[in-house]
Write a protein that holds these residues in place. Sequence first.
Motif, PDB file in Angstrom:
ATOM      1  N   ILE A  58       0.839  -1.208   0.000  1.00 54.36           N
ATOM      2  CA  ILE A  58       0.000   0.000   0.000  1.00 54.36           C
ATOM      3  C   ILE A  58       0.872   1.255   0.000  1.00 54.36           C
ATOM      4  CG2 ILE A  58      -1.612   1.346   1.413  1.00 54.36           C
ATOM      5  CD1 ILE A  58      -2.853  -1.409   2.226  1.00 54.36           C
ATOM      6  N   VAL A  59       1.941   1.254   0.796  1.00 53.13           N
ATOM      7  CA  VAL A  59       2.855   2.406   0.831  1.00 53.13           C
ATOM      8  C   VAL A  59       3.455   2.649  -0.553  1.00 53.13           C
ATOM      9  CG1 VAL A  59       5.074   3.232   1.735  1.00 53.13           C
ATOM     10  CG2 VAL A  59       3.378   2.248   3.285  1.00 53.13           C
ATOM     11  N   VAL A  60       3.863   1.580  -1.242  1.00 54.16           N
ATOM     12  CA  VAL A  60       4.433   1.718  -2.581  1.00 54.16           C
ATOM     13  C   VAL A  60       3.424   2.365  -3.530  1.00 54.16           C
ATOM     14  CG1 VAL A  60       5.201   0.422  -4.610  1.00 54.16           C
ATOM     15  CG2 VAL A  60       6.125  -0.139  -2.359  1.00 54.16           C
ATOM     16  N   TYR A  61       2.185   1.882  -3.514  1.00 54.36           N
ATOM     17  CA  TYR A  61       1.182   2.441  -4.429  1.00 54.36           C
ATOM     18  C   TYR A  61       0.808   3.879  -4.065  1.00 54.36           C
ATOM     19  CZ  TYR A  61       0.731  -1.889  -6.952  1.00 54.36           C
ATOM     20  OH  TYR A  61       0.990  -2.966  -7.738  1.00 54.36           O
ATOM     21  N   VAL A  62       0.795   4.211  -2.801  1.00 60.54           N
ATOM     22  CA  VAL A  62       0.533   5.595  -2.390  1.00 60.54           C
ATOM     23  C   VAL A  62       1.658   6.506  -2.884  1.00 60.54           C
ATOM     24  CG1 VAL A  62       0.435   7.136  -0.384  1.00 60.54           C
ATOM     25  CG2 VAL A  62      -0.942   5.050  -0.426  1.00 60.54           C
ATOM     26  N   LEU A  63       2.901   6.060  -2.759  1.00 64.16           N
ATOM     27  CA  LEU A  63       4.032   6.855  -3.243  1.00 64.16           C
ATOM     28  C   LEU A  63       3.993   7.022  -4.759  1.00 64.16           C
ATOM     29  CD1 LEU A  63       6.909   5.475  -1.002  1.00 64.16           C
ATOM     30  CD2 LEU A  63       5.939   7.773  -0.950  1.00 64.16           C
ATOM     31  N   ILE A  64       3.676   5.951  -5.481  1.00 63.23           N
ATOM     32  CA  ILE A  64       3.577   6.049  -6.935  1.00 63.23           C
ATOM     33  C   ILE A  64       2.506   7.059  -7.319  1.00 63.23           C
ATOM     34  CG2 ILE A  64       2.831   4.803  -9.010  1.00 63.23           C
ATOM     35  CD1 ILE A  64       4.220   2.320  -7.785  1.00 63.23           C
ATOM     36  N   THR A  65       1.364   6.993  -6.659  1.00 60.55           N
ATOM     37  CA  THR A  65       0.269   7.928  -6.939  1.00 60.55           C
ATOM     38  C   THR A  65       0.686   9.362  -6.614  1.00 60.55           C
ATOM     39  OG1 THR A  65      -1.345   6.198  -6.474  1.00 60.55           O
ATOM     40  CG2 THR A  65      -2.131   8.472  -6.426  1.00 60.55           C
ATOM     41  N   CYS A  71       3.848  15.064 -10.761  1.00 57.49           N
ATOM     42  CA  CYS A  71       4.316  15.275 -12.147  1.00 57.49           C
ATOM     43  C   CYS A  71       3.271  16.032 -12.956  1.00 57.49           C
ATOM     44  CB  CYS A  71       4.595  13.930 -12.815  1.00 57.49           C
ATOM     45  SG  CYS A  71       6.092  13.141 -12.225  1.00 57.49           S
ATOM     46  N   LEU A  72       2.016  15.783 -12.677  1.00 52.39           N
ATOM     47  CA  LEU A  72       0.939  16.436 -13.416  1.00 52.39           C
ATOM     48  C   LEU A  72       0.688  17.867 -12.955  1.00 52.39           C
ATOM     49  CD1 LEU A  72      -1.542  13.439 -13.574  1.00 52.39           C
ATOM     50  CD2 LEU A  72      -0.018  14.264 -15.384  1.00 52.39           C
ATOM     51  N   ARG A  73       1.183  18.242 -11.791  1.00 55.55           N
ATOM     52  CA  ARG A  73       0.986  19.603 -11.280  1.00 55.55           C
ATOM     53  C   ARG A  73       1.670  20.647 -12.138  1.00 55.55           C
ATOM     54  NH1 ARG A  73       3.204  20.895  -6.240  1.00 55.55           N
ATOM     55  NH2 ARG A  73       1.945  22.767  -6.279  1.00 55.55           N
ATOM     56  N   GLY A  74       2.788  20.314 -12.725  1.00 57.62           N
ATOM     57  CA  GLY A  74       3.460  21.229 -13.620  1.00 57.62           C
ATOM     58  C   GLY A  74       4.573  22.058 -13.006  1.00 57.62           C
ATOM     59  N   SER A  75       4.668  22.138 -11.692  1.00 48.62           N
ATOM     60  CA  SER A  75       5.719  22.968 -11.094  1.00 48.62           C
ATOM     61  C   SER A  75       7.057  22.239 -11.047  1.00 48.62           C
ATOM     62  CB  SER A  75       5.327  23.396  -9.683  1.00 48.62           C
ATOM     63  OG  SER A  75       5.378  22.292  -8.789  1.00 48.62           O
ATOM     64  N   GLY A  76       7.035  20.922 -11.182  1.00 47.73           N
ATOM     65  CA  GLY A  76       8.266  20.149 -11.129  1.00 47.73           C
ATOM     66  C   GLY A  76       8.725  19.808  -9.726  1.00 47.73           C
ATOM     67  N   ARG A  77       7.995  20.256  -8.729  1.00 50.01           N
ATOM     68  CA  ARG A  77       8.359  19.973  -7.338  1.00 50.01           C
ATOM     69  C   ARG A  77       7.608  18.735  -6.874  1.00 50.01           C
ATOM     70  NH1 ARG A  77       7.050  24.643  -3.744  1.00 50.01           N
ATOM     71  NH2 ARG A  77       8.453  23.621  -2.298  1.00 50.01           N
ATOM     72  N   GLY A  78       8.364  17.733  -6.455  1.00 51.81           N
ATOM     73  CA  GLY A  78       7.770  16.502  -5.966  1.00 51.81           C
ATOM     74  C   GLY A  78       7.393  16.611  -4.500  1.00 51.81           C
ATOM     75  N   PRO A  79       6.811  15.542  -3.954  1.00 48.93           N
ATOM     76  CA  PRO A  79       6.443  15.545  -2.534  1.00 48.93           C
ATOM     77  C   PRO A  79       7.635  15.835  -1.625  1.00 48.93           C
ATOM     78  CG  PRO A  79       5.569  13.590  -3.609  1.00 48.93           C
ATOM     79  CD  PRO A  79       6.434  14.289  -4.602  1.00 48.93           C
ATOM     80  N   HIS A  80       8.804  15.352  -2.014  1.00 42.69           N
ATOM     81  CA  HIS A  80      10.004  15.575  -1.203  1.00 42.69           C
ATOM     82  C   HIS A  80      10.383  17.053  -1.179  1.00 42.69           C
ATOM     83  CE1 HIS A  80      11.003  14.521  -5.331  1.00 42.69           C
ATOM     84  NE2 HIS A  80      12.050  15.323  -5.228  1.00 42.69           N
ATOM     85  N   ASP A  81      10.187  17.756  -2.298  1.00 43.37           N
ATOM     86  CA  ASP A  81      10.483  19.196  -2.323  1.00 43.37           C
ATOM     87  C   ASP A  81       9.429  19.992  -1.555  1.00 43.37           C
ATOM     88  OD1 ASP A  81      12.907  19.330  -3.778  1.00 43.37           O
ATOM     89  OD2 ASP A  81      11.811  18.996  -5.645  1.00 43.37           O
ATOM     90  N   LEU A  82       8.178  19.586  -1.643  1.00 44.10           N
ATOM     91  CA  LEU A  82       7.134  20.283  -0.886  1.00 44.10           C
ATOM     92  C   LEU A  82       7.361  20.119   0.619  1.00 44.10           C
ATOM     93  CD1 LEU A  82       3.995  19.393  -3.025  1.00 44.10           C
ATOM     94  CD2 LEU A  82       5.279  21.533  -2.996  1.00 44.10           C
TER      95      LEU A  82
END
Length: 101
Positions: A58-65, A71-82
């Motif tokens: 479940i953790v793997v699929y949550v991270l993939i999602t 990626c679809l947000r467009g800013s280029g900042r991933g969860p780790h950057d946020l």
Amino acid sequence: MGLEVVAVADGGSLTVGAALARNTLKILLPWQAGHVTAIAAMWGGFEDGDPVAYTSSIVVYVLITAYAVMCLRGSGRGPHDLLAGSVVRPVGAPATPSPPR
């Protein structure tokens, strides 16, 4: 490549805590969850109903999602950057991230 990771707030270096949080979410958590899932599957964890196998999967699929959504947000900042309040930019560019589209 000429890239640097900087704090969004001031364009300076990340604190040790922010850098640790960023790398934990970007590298350690996906790597560990993926390996736990693979090893649990190899040892029959899904057939046996092992909660570790299901939880890590479940953790793997949550991270993939989460990464796909970022990626679809467009800013280029991933969860780790946020999480870390950081942005990757070319050396010498302004620290402010591009607005989401």
